[in-house]
Motif scaffolding. Structure first.
Motif, PDB file in Angstrom:
ATOM      1  N   MET A   1       0.838  -1.204   0.000  1.00 28.51           N
ATOM      2  CA  MET A   1       0.000   0.000   0.000  1.00 28.51           C
ATOM      3  C   MET A   1       0.873   1.255   0.000  1.00 28.51           C
ATOM      4  SD  MET A   1      -3.044  -1.285  -0.038  1.00 28.51           S
ATOM      5  CE  MET A   1      -4.197   0.004   0.422  1.00 28.51           C
ATOM      6  N   PHE A   2       0.339   2.310  -0.596  1.00 29.18           N
ATOM      7  CA  PHE A   2       1.005   3.605  -0.623  1.00 29.18           C
ATOM      8  C   PHE A   2       0.225   4.597   0.244  1.00 29.18           C
ATOM      9  CE2 PHE A   2       1.760   1.546  -4.712  1.00 29.18           C
ATOM     10  CZ  PHE A   2       3.136   1.677  -4.865  1.00 29.18           C
ATOM     11  N   VAL A   3       0.900   5.695   0.644  1.00 28.35           N
ATOM     12  CA  VAL A   3       0.242   6.798   1.339  1.00 28.35           C
ATOM     13  C   VAL A   3       0.623   8.092   0.636  1.00 28.35           C
ATOM     14  CG1 VAL A   3       0.109   8.132   3.479  1.00 28.35           C
ATOM     15  CG2 VAL A   3       0.185   5.639   3.575  1.00 28.35           C
ATOM     16  N   ASP A   4      -0.362   8.937   0.382  1.00 23.87           N
ATOM     17  CA  ASP A   4      -0.099  10.274  -0.151  1.00 23.87           C
ATOM     18  C   ASP A   4       0.119  11.196   1.039  1.00 23.87           C
ATOM     19  OD1 ASP A   4       0.071  12.674  -1.436  1.00 23.87           O
ATOM     20  OD2 ASP A   4      -1.885  12.567  -2.417  1.00 23.87           O
ATOM     21  N   SER A   5       1.375  11.601   1.248  1.00 22.19           N
ATOM     22  CA  SER A   5       1.707  12.368   2.449  1.00 22.19           C
ATOM     23  C   SER A   5       1.430  13.856   2.326  1.00 22.19           C
ATOM     24  CB  SER A   5       3.183  12.156   2.816  1.00 22.19           C
ATOM     25  OG  SER A   5       4.036  12.730   1.832  1.00 22.19           O
ATOM     26  N   HIS A   6       0.927  14.309   1.165  1.00 20.01           N
ATOM     27  CA  HIS A   6       0.665  15.743   1.014  1.00 20.01           C
ATOM     28  C   HIS A   6      -0.245  15.974  -0.180  1.00 20.01           C
ATOM     29  CE1 HIS A   6       2.262  19.979   1.758  1.00 20.01           C
ATOM     30  NE2 HIS A   6       1.508  20.126   0.681  1.00 20.01           N
ATOM     31  N   CYS A   7      -1.460  16.444   0.098  1.00 17.88           N
ATOM     32  CA  CYS A   7      -2.393  16.787  -0.980  1.00 17.88           C
ATOM     33  C   CYS A   7      -3.308  17.904  -0.508  1.00 17.88           C
ATOM     34  CB  CYS A   7      -3.211  15.577  -1.421  1.00 17.88           C
ATOM     35  SG  CYS A   7      -4.287  14.889  -0.134  1.00 17.88           S
ATOM     36  N   HIS A   8      -4.047  18.466  -1.449  1.00 17.04           N
ATOM     37  CA  HIS A   8      -4.971  19.566  -1.151  1.00 17.04           C
ATOM     38  C   HIS A   8      -6.343  19.239  -1.737  1.00 17.04           C
ATOM     39  CE1 HIS A   8      -1.556  22.008   0.167  1.00 17.04           C
ATOM     40  NE2 HIS A   8      -0.931  21.661  -0.946  1.00 17.04           N
ATOM     41  N   ILE A   9      -6.894  18.128  -1.305  1.00 18.64           N
ATOM     42  CA  ILE A   9      -8.157  17.685  -1.889  1.00 18.64           C
ATOM     43  C   ILE A   9      -9.368  18.444  -1.341  1.00 18.64           C
ATOM     44  CG2 ILE A   9      -7.377  15.405  -2.605  1.00 18.64           C
ATOM     45  CD1 ILE A   9      -8.510  14.255  -0.040  1.00 18.64           C
ATOM     46  N   ASN A  10      -9.117  19.419  -0.462  1.00 19.31           N
ATOM     47  CA  ASN A  10     -10.201  20.318  -0.062  1.00 19.31           C
ATOM     48  C   ASN A  10     -10.404  21.421  -1.085  1.00 19.31           C
ATOM     49  OD1 ASN A  10      -7.579  21.362   0.921  1.00 19.31           O
ATOM     50  ND2 ASN A  10      -8.820  23.128   1.564  1.00 19.31           N
ATOM     51  N   PHE A  11      -9.444  21.613  -2.004  1.00 24.33           N
ATOM     52  CA  PHE A  11      -9.609  22.624  -3.039  1.00 24.33           C
ATOM     53  C   PHE A  11     -10.841  22.279  -3.865  1.00 24.33           C
ATOM     54  CE2 PHE A  11      -4.910  24.180  -3.497  1.00 24.33           C
ATOM     55  CZ  PHE A  11      -4.907  24.527  -2.156  1.00 24.33           C
ATOM     56  N   PRO A  12     -11.612  23.283  -4.290  1.00 21.32           N
ATOM     57  CA  PRO A  12     -12.917  23.025  -4.930  1.00 21.32           C
ATOM     58  C   PRO A  12     -12.882  22.028  -6.077  1.00 21.32           C
ATOM     59  CG  PRO A  12     -12.681  25.355  -4.465  1.00 21.32           C
ATOM     60  CD  PRO A  12     -11.359  24.730  -4.136  1.00 21.32           C
ATOM     61  N   GLU A  13     -11.860  22.095  -6.939  1.00 21.82           N
ATOM     62  CA  GLU A  13     -11.834  21.211  -8.106  1.00 21.82           C
ATOM     63  C   GLU A  13     -11.682  19.746  -7.745  1.00 21.82           C
ATOM     64  OE1 GLU A  13      -7.652  23.207  -8.179  1.00 21.82           O
ATOM     65  OE2 GLU A  13      -9.591  23.524  -7.230  1.00 21.82           O
ATOM     66  N   LEU A  14     -11.217  19.470  -6.508  1.00 22.09           N
ATOM     67  CA  LEU A  14     -11.108  18.096  -6.049  1.00 22.09           C
ATOM     68  C   LEU A  14     -12.182  17.735  -5.032  1.00 22.09           C
ATOM     69  CD1 LEU A  14      -7.235  17.623  -5.693  1.00 22.09           C
ATOM     70  CD2 LEU A  14      -8.730  16.837  -7.535  1.00 22.09           C
ATOM     71  N   ALA A  15     -12.565  18.683  -4.196  1.00 19.79           N
ATOM     72  CA  ALA A  15     -13.550  18.390  -3.151  1.00 19.79           C
ATOM     73  C   ALA A  15     -14.863  17.880  -3.733  1.00 19.79           C
ATOM     74  CB  ALA A  15     -13.795  19.633  -2.304  1.00 19.79           C
ATOM     75  N   GLU A  16     -15.254  18.432  -4.860  1.00 20.86           N
ATOM     76  CA  GLU A  16     -16.514  18.013  -5.472  1.00 20.86           C
ATOM     77  C   GLU A  16     -16.425  16.606  -6.071  1.00 20.86           C
ATOM     78  OE1 GLU A  16     -15.824  20.254  -9.781  1.00 20.86           O
ATOM     79  OE2 GLU A  16     -17.100  21.166  -8.257  1.00 20.86           O
ATOM     80  N   ARG A  17     -15.220  16.058  -6.137  1.00 19.87           N
ATOM     81  CA  ARG A  17     -15.002  14.710  -6.680  1.00 19.87           C
ATOM     82  C   ARG A  17     -14.577  13.732  -5.578  1.00 19.87           C
ATOM     83  NH1 ARG A  17     -10.286  15.544 -10.563  1.00 19.87           N
ATOM     84  NH2 ARG A  17     -10.479  13.268 -10.718  1.00 19.87           N
ATOM     85  N   ARG A  18     -14.907  14.034  -4.343  1.00 24.21           N
ATOM     86  CA  ARG A  18     -14.375  13.265  -3.213  1.00 24.21           C
ATOM     87  C   ARG A  18     -14.611  11.762  -3.346  1.00 24.21           C
ATOM     88  NH1 ARG A  18     -15.632  11.158   1.853  1.00 24.21           N
ATOM     89  NH2 ARG A  18     -17.830  11.319   1.344  1.00 24.21           N
ATOM     90  N   GLU A  19     -15.818  11.346  -3.654  1.00 22.83           N
ATOM     91  CA  GLU A  19     -16.110   9.915  -3.741  1.00 22.83           C
ATOM     92  C   GLU A  19     -15.295   9.252  -4.848  1.00 22.83           C
ATOM     93  OE1 GLU A  19     -17.784   8.108  -1.643  1.00 22.83           O
ATOM     94  OE2 GLU A  19     -18.147   9.897  -0.437  1.00 22.83           O
ATOM     95  N   GLU A  20     -15.163   9.942  -5.962  1.00 21.41           N
ATOM     96  CA  GLU A  20     -14.355   9.430  -7.077  1.00 21.41           C
ATOM     97  C   GLU A  20     -12.888   9.289  -6.671  1.00 21.41           C
ATOM     98  OE1 GLU A  20     -12.495  11.303 -11.152  1.00 21.41           O
ATOM     99  OE2 GLU A  20     -14.435  12.048 -10.463  1.00 21.41           O
ATOM    100  N   LEU A  21     -12.377  10.291  -5.948  1.00 20.86           N
ATOM    101  CA  LEU A  21     -10.976  10.246  -5.522  1.00 20.86           C
ATOM    102  C   LEU A  21     -10.725   9.106  -4.550  1.00 20.86           C
ATOM    103  CD1 LEU A  21     -10.203  14.041  -4.941  1.00 20.86           C
ATOM    104  CD2 LEU A  21      -9.817  12.676  -6.994  1.00 20.86           C
ATOM    105  N   LEU A  22     -11.629   8.912  -3.608  1.00 17.08           N
ATOM    106  CA  LEU A  22     -11.474   7.827  -2.638  1.00 17.08           C
ATOM    107  C   LEU A  22     -11.515   6.468  -3.318  1.00 17.08           C
ATOM    108  CD1 LEU A  22     -13.679   9.198   0.281  1.00 17.08           C
ATOM    109  CD2 LEU A  22     -11.178   8.991   0.265  1.00 17.08           C
ATOM    110  N   ALA A  23     -12.397   6.321  -4.297  1.00 16.02           N
ATOM    111  CA  ALA A  23     -12.483   5.061  -5.028  1.00 16.02           C
ATOM    112  C   ALA A  23     -11.201   4.807  -5.817  1.00 16.02           C
ATOM    113  CB  ALA A  23     -13.691   5.072  -5.965  1.00 16.02           C
TER     114      ALA A  23
END
Length: 258
Positions: free
Chosen positions: A1-23
């Protein structure tokens, strides 16, 4: 398994895709991600993202590029860091690339974050660009070795990496290491001991090859790990295992919350 140690998924362009990103994370064997704070007005979105899934965490801090904002205080950062999902202070540091003039305010803000980290016992997330000498100097002056942390999105020399590791810091590589012209950084990635290495996406920025130019996401941290494994001539499983273990060693509160 990998871990992303730094991201900004609260930014609007990613936050609205949260379920897709988690999948996508699950499909790419990315088990956890750290959503990193860049300013206090947006911090509620950072902590809300961390609260939305058990495998997401948060930091609290103000990026050095943000001018003309209410300056963070040690007391304020310490208070926000009480939230159990907050596992780090930052991102903080120095950036002399984008800003000019008297940047003493930036150095003082950096010191405030280090002092907050020492009070909370949480590690630091360091951003440094065109400012490595002052970054290392202030880390030393403020006793940042008491808490350690990570040099995020590392693009500096091997000498800077060595100085940071001597202070107890980890070196984190982003998608930049996969870029064809990043020859010097590739050499650094070969030299950093696996036990001092992390990997990250810095989403939505810096998508790794073969996705360069697209909106980055945590799932693609796998490509950073695979590239480093290729550079070092070792199985990708070694990079995955080491960087994941390092993440939970450095961010000890994540281990408790995971």
């Amino acid at each position: 398994m990998f871990v992303d140690s730094h991201c900004h998924i609260n930014f609007p362009e990613l936050a609205e895709r949260r379920e897709e990103l988690l999948a996508a994370m699950a499909e790419n064997r990315v088990s956890h991600a750290l959503c990193v704070s860049v300013n206090l007005p947006e911090w509620p979105s950072v902590i809300a993202m961390a609260e939305s899934a058990p495998n997401l965490f948060a930091s609290v801090g103000v990026h050095p590029d943000y001018e003309d904002v209410d300056e963070p205080t040690v007391e304020g950062l310490v208070e926000l860091a009480r939230h159990p999902k907050v596992i780090a202070i930052g991102e903080t540091g120095l950036d002399y690339y984008r800003l000019e003039g008297d940047l003493e305010w930036q150095r003082e803000r950096f010191r405030v974050h280090i002092r907050a980290a020492k009070q909370t016992g949480l590690p630091l997330i360091i951003h440094t660009r065109s400012a490595s000498d002052d970054t290392i100097r202030i880390l030393r002056e403020e006793g940042a070795d008491m808490v350690g942390g990570v040099m995020h999105c590392f693009t500096e020399s091997w000498q800077v990496a060595q100085a940071a590791m001597e202070l107890g810091f980890y070196i984190s590589f982003s998608g930049i290491v996969t870029f064809k012209k990043a020859e010097e950084l590739k050499e650094v990635a070969k030299l950093v001991p696996l036990e001092r290495m992390l990997i990250e996406t810095d989403s939505p920025y810096l998508a790794p090859m073969p996705f360069r130019g697209k909106t980055n996401q945590p799932a693609w941290v796998r490509h950073v790990g695979e590239h480093i494994a290729d550079l070092r001539g070792i199985p990708v499983a070694e990079v995955a295992e080491a960087t994941t273990a390092n993440f939970f060693k450095l961010f000890a509160r994540a281990q408790a919350a995971a």
